[in-house]
Design a protein around this motif. Structure first.
Motif, mmCIF file in Angstrom:
data_model
loop_
_atom_site.group_PDB
_atom_site.id
_atom_site.type_symbol
_atom_site.label_atom_id
_atom_site.label_comp_id
_atom_site.label_asym_id
_atom_site.label_seq_id
_atom_site.Cartn_x
_atom_site.Cartn_y
_atom_site.Cartn_z
ATOM 1 N N UNK A 175 15.835 58.972 59.071
ATOM 2 C CA UNK A 175 16.094 57.570 58.849
ATOM 3 C C UNK A 175 15.585 57.121 57.485
ATOM 4 N N UNK A 176 16.521 56.775 56.606
ATOM 5 C CA UNK A 176 16.149 56.319 55.270
ATOM 6 C C UNK A 176 15.350 55.025 55.342
ATOM 7 N N UNK A 177 15.667 54.166 56.322
ATOM 8 C CA UNK A 177 14.960 52.905 56.452
ATOM 9 C C UNK A 177 13.470 53.138 56.653
ATOM 10 N N UNK A 178 13.141 54.080 57.528
ATOM 11 C CA UNK A 178 11.735 54.369 57.798
ATOM 12 C C UNK A 178 11.053 54.914 56.556
ATOM 13 N N UNK A 179 11.737 55.806 55.848
ATOM 14 C CA UNK A 179 11.123 56.415 54.670
ATOM 15 C C UNK A 179 10.931 55.372 53.563
ATOM 16 N N UNK A 232 17.279 62.161 50.552
ATOM 17 C CA UNK A 232 18.160 62.396 51.693
ATOM 18 C C UNK A 232 18.764 63.787 51.622
ATOM 19 N N UNK A 233 19.041 64.376 52.760
ATOM 20 C CA UNK A 233 19.648 65.699 52.797
ATOM 21 C C UNK A 233 20.992 65.684 53.500
ATOM 22 N N UNK A 282 14.942 50.544 71.690
ATOM 23 C CA UNK A 282 14.977 49.863 70.405
ATOM 24 C C UNK A 282 14.016 50.438 69.384
ATOM 25 N N UNK A 283 13.014 51.160 69.855
ATOM 26 C CA UNK A 283 12.050 51.726 68.911
ATOM 27 C C UNK A 283 12.587 52.943 68.189
ATOM 28 N N UNK A 284 13.639 53.536 68.696
ATOM 29 C CA UNK A 284 14.240 54.705 68.055
ATOM 30 C C UNK A 284 14.618 54.337 66.622
ATOM 31 N N UNK A 285 14.195 55.168 65.654
ATOM 32 C CA UNK A 285 14.287 54.687 64.280
ATOM 33 C C UNK A 285 15.739 54.601 63.800
ATOM 34 N N UNK A 300 31.440 51.568 59.541
ATOM 35 C CA UNK A 300 30.342 52.154 60.321
ATOM 36 C C UNK A 300 29.102 52.256 59.448
ATOM 37 N N UNK A 301 27.959 52.133 60.094
ATOM 38 C CA UNK A 301 26.719 52.245 59.331
ATOM 39 C C UNK A 301 26.384 53.716 59.112
ATOM 40 N N UNK A 302 26.112 54.064 57.847
ATOM 41 C CA UNK A 302 25.759 55.444 57.536
ATOM 42 C C UNK A 302 24.297 55.508 57.105
ATOM 43 N N UNK A 303 23.564 56.362 57.760
ATOM 44 C CA UNK A 303 22.155 56.548 57.454
ATOM 45 C C UNK A 303 21.973 57.980 56.955
ATOM 46 N N UNK A 304 20.848 58.257 56.337
ATOM 47 C CA UNK A 304 20.615 59.647 55.945
ATOM 48 C C UNK A 304 19.322 60.173 56.548
#
Lengths: 350, 544
Positions: free
Chosen positions: A95-99, A132-133, A173-176, A260-264
């Motif tokens: 999760x890029x948001x967490x990082x 990100x990978x 909801x806590x799942x990152x 769609x939301x894209x996360x890394x």
């Protein structure tokens, strides 16, 4: 006689216990503590099965002893709380948001390794502290026996509709993945709308699980018609021997819709890492082509390095409409997103 | 409290205070009932008791200081729902366990069922299956993607429901009631029942009016254990996707903030206290005296045509609580091992389990000694107070102790934070009472006359302890160590929260594999834990 009867089992048991403890000590002693080239402490928030082979390989190639603490999003909290007492060297996250959140809390260290340049600037921190990978999109996985593609909701908004009550699964909801997704939705919809959407989601969800594996398996087995997951869970479920009649909907794909939301997923360098040198070496190593491929291959994600082919079955990143949001912008909204989730009651499950 | 009593109590406190100031040594003599212990044992006991209590105290303080806003928000949103979830589960599981436990105990001790001794063993054995392992076996069989679904096309019931959670939890907790009640039935004085029969009551009336009331203390003790367990369970409840206070504290602590977790802990501690108080209250009003008197063997009650029903009932319980989990785990272990579950890492995880649990067993055995010595040889309000402090960890869930450890070590003792020391200490706090009970029971059987004989022959007190008491209470020490060892191997939530990186234990691996749905990989470790748990079975059963 009485005495000897008393003593025999005593000594036997003590001997057995001592033996057990000694074997334990020996066994854990055999595994080279520290090894020749020191060690590397990895906090891993990614499904361990996807990461373990890579870590084993790194250990073998470098002689650096890798110590893993596998968990879920609670590791973000742990890194934060260990601020004055840093134990982790690198953090592997989905999760890029967490990082980015950790970076903004000054918990990550800048990294100027040239290896980072293989990854597009959009997918790494401005100071290189995380990179990100692989990419993952948020999609709806559905069971083809229970619902047809035409019947499926096509936008996330629709999930708030009471007609889907008890029809789908989401993660806690806590799942990152969830937290960052909510942070992105906040950007798109604003606080109020996102908040009421979350409450409706809480109301409608048939089951709230800890992780996504539960969801793909349950939807595959027909427990619920569909669920909100990351795209590769769909590909993983397709590969199962049974329960594999699933499809995936990339939501909000219409002309004027948000996409769609894209996360890394990627790896971050912790500030004050006890084994900083090994940590840097590990990140460089992860960015090598073979490892990049492996990293996304096991989980069927899309590699972010454009020179690396996507694993078979995974959708290329330009094949669908993605939400136009800069991931590094989401970091500051992370805590607010969490708060919103708590208010909606989604934080703990049903 | 009437005014007079309050005044009286105030006077008393003032009086003690005065006495303590004026003449400390006489005061000490007074509170120790004229028999104060030596300095060293008392210091050891006091320090142990305090260390055991501090983490819990710290959670309480942090929770209460959590801030009015946080309390209000939680009271408004979280707490009512959690209260309902937790209490309804506790009540249902306790009642179901009571029903099964008492019925089974009566059947195997008082009727003419065939092979009653074997039944008694089989019915006690589910105690060695950790409930989360039991839950895994039920998910494998009855889960929505389980064996039954694969064979029959659909599952007979939803395992992820309130009923599913309550049923599975009952199956692995009823042995507490069963063991305590059958022990009480074996000690039963038959005269009362016979008197009832002579007074013209029929069998049912005798059972209802005489047997049941006399079993009340045993049943209460059993239900107490079951309900405390239900409150503290983390693994089973969260694997079956249910939320109680314990799981909420765990997840709150992980993903959100620790102060809210502390607030929830305060509520959970209160619930635990209320349950302890209720048990004490209901028992306290009644007085039970059974004169030892006759120990005739009771005439077995002839079940007649109900024999088959009885056998069927017991068979179902044993099949559900023992045969099913064991065979499922054996089957999946076979597959797991074929897929390479028993590699070098497995040995490593095993060694971590053995090391941490072994260390905890050792510390518990040693630290319990001064406490039980004081309690047995210097009985007084002071020694009972030390004992109660040290017991606090027993009634409380592992998550709360883990929370306290994280608070304390991360802020004040950072050098040790994140090492195995913290984990071993959490085990010790949680399981020390088991060692205390085992050693205490042993020590109470050693007459103080032997101490006196030793003293009169010229041994100083420490030699009396090392040359007379210790050798005589060996079995108790061993039993205590074994009980602690097994409990620590099985422990899940505190281990998850406190393990250092790279130090996964068997229990942690079971959790990680199962949470990703790889039940075959979790099976070998589960089976190993069950086998290890069977080691102290003899002591486990005799304890009741």
């Amino acid at each position: 006689m009485n005495k000897s009867r008393l003593r025999k089992p005593f000594y036997l048991t003590v001997a057995a216990l001592v033996l057990a403890v000694l074997t334990g000590a020996l066994l854990s002693g055999c595994a080279p503590d520290g090894g020749n080239n020191g060690e590397l402490v990895v906090y891993n928030a990614r499904s361990e099965t996807f990461v373990k082979p890579l870590l084993d390989q790194f250990e073998e190639e470098t002689g650096i002893r890798v110590r893993v603490l596998s968990g879920k999003e609670e590791l973000v909290n742990q890194i934060e709380e260990e601020r004055n007492n840093v134990r982790a060297d690198v953090f592997i996250s989905n999760d890029a948001g967490a990082m980015e959140y950790l970076r903004r809390q000054d918990l990550l260290a800048p990294n100027d390794s040239p290896a980072l340049e293989k990854i597009d600037e959009r997918f790494r921190a401005s100071d290189g502290s995380w990179v990100g990978l692989s990419a993952r999109a948020r999609v709806l996985i559905y069971n083809k026996d229970l619902i047809s593609e035409a019947e499926m909701p096509k936008t996330l908004q629709e999930l708030a509709d009471p007609k889907w009550e008890e029809k789908f699964m989401i993660t806690r909801g806590g799942n990152s993945s969830m937290v960052t997704h909510v942070a992105a939705l906040r950007e798109a919809w604003g606080d109020e709308e996102t908040g009421s959407w979350l409450s409706a989601l809480h109301q409608n969800a048939g089951a709230i699980t800890g992780g996504h594996t539960d969801i793909r398996r349950a939807v595959g087995a027909g427990e619920y018609p569909f669920g909100l997951v990351n795209n590769y869970y769909y590909h993983l479920q397709l590969e199962e021997d049974r329960d594999n009649k699933v499809g995936a909907i990339y939501p909000d794909q219409g002309e004027s819709e948000m996409g769609a939301f894209v996360n890394v997923a990627g790896v971050a360098l912790i500030d004050g890492a006890p084994n900083e040198e090994n940590a840097g070496a590990f990140i460089d190593w992860m960015l090598e082509d073979e490892q990049q491929f492996e990293f996304s291959y096991h989980s069927k994600e899309t590699p972010l390095n454009p020179e690396i082919r996507a694993p078979e079955g995974a959708k290329e990143i330009d094949q669908y409409r993605a939400m136009d949001i800069n991931l590094t912008d989401l970091g500051p909204h992370w805590p607010d997103a969490k708060e919103l989730i708590q208010e909606s009651g989604l934080d703990l499950g049903i | 409290m009437p005014e007079k009593e309050i005044a009286c109590a105030e006077n008393r406190i003032a009086f003690y205070w005065q006495a303590a100031l004026e003449n400390p040594s006489r005061f000490r003599l007074y509170i120790w009932r004229g028999n104060p212990p030596g300095f060293i044992p008392e210091a050891l006991a006091l320090v142990t008791a305090l260390v055991m209590f501090i983490p819990i105290l710290y959670v309480l303080v942090r929770g209460i200081q959590g801030g009015w806003d946080r309390w209000l928000t939680l009271l408004d949103t979280r707490i009512p729902h959690l209260l309902w979830n937790t209490l309804s589960l506790t009540v249902v599981v306790s009642l179901a366990a009571l029903l099964i436990g008492v019925a089974a105990a009566w059947l195997v001790t008082r009727t003419d069922l065939p092979a009653r001794k074997i039944w008694a063993w089989l019915l006690a054995l589910p105690l060695v299956v950790p409930p989360y392992v039991g839950a895994i076996s039920y998910i494998i069989v009855f889960g929505p993607q389980g064996l039954v679904r694969n064979l029959a096309g659909e599952t007979p019931f939803d395992i992820y429901s309130f009923g599913g959670v309550a049923a599975v939890l009952t199956l692995f907790t009823y042995p507490y009631v069963f063991l305590i009640t059958s022990a009480a039935l074996k000690r039963f004085n038959l005269n009362y029942e016979e008197a009832g029969r002579m007074a013209g009551l029929n069998h049912l009336q005798v059972f209802r009016k005489i047997t049941l009331p006399l079993l009340r203390p045993a049943m209460g003790a059993g239900v107490l254990l079951v309900s405390l367990y239900t409150l503290s369970d983390f693994g089973l409840v969260s694997m079956l996707r249910y939320t109680t206070f314990t799981t909420a504290i765990y997840f709150q602590m992980g993903s959100f903030d620790r102060l809210s977790a502390a607030v929830l802990s305060v509520v959970l501690i209160l619930i635990t206290l209320v349950i302890l108080w209720l048990e004490y209250r209901t028992r306290g009003r009644q007085k039970f005296v059974q004169d030892a008197g006759t120990f005739r063997k009771p005439l077995p009650f002839s079940l007649g045509r109900w024999r088959l029903a009885g056998l069927l009932g017991l068979g179902t319980v044993v099949a559900a609580a023992l045969a099913l989990p064991l065979s499922v785990l054996a089957y999946w272990s076979y597959y797991g091992i074929a897929r390479g579950a028993l590699d070098g890492r497995f040995l490593e995880y095993t060694s971590h389990s053995l090391l941490t649990a072994g260390a905890a067993a050792f510390f518990c055995a040693v630290l319990a000694l001064p406490l039980v010595y004081l309690k047995s040889r210097h009985p007084s309000p002071v020694s009972s107070f030390y004992e109660k402090l040290a017991m606090a960890g027993y009634a409380l869930p592992g998550v709360i102790i883990a929370l306290g450890m994280v608070f304390i070590f991360n802020s004040y003792i950072p050098a040790l934070y994140g090492t195995a020391v913290v984990l071993v200490m959490a085990y010790t706090i949680r399981f020390l009472p088991q060692a205390m009970q085992a050693e205490g029971a042993s020590l109470n059987q050693v007459s103080p006359r032997l101490d006196e004989a030793g003293r009169s022959l010229g041994y100083p007190p420490w030699q009396v302890i090392s040359r007379i008491i210790l050798p005589l209470i060996r079995p108790g020490i061993l039993a205590g160590m074994a009980l602690v060892f097994v409990s620590a191997v099985k422990e899940l939530p505190a281990t998850l929260l406190l393990r250092p990186p790279g130090m996964d234990t068997l229990a942690v691996r079971i959790w990680i594999e199962a949470s990703e749905g790889f039940y075959d990989m979790a099976a070998p470790a589960s089976l190993l834990i069950i086998i290890v748990s069977a080691i102290p079975l003899k002591w486990l059963i005799n304890r009741f």
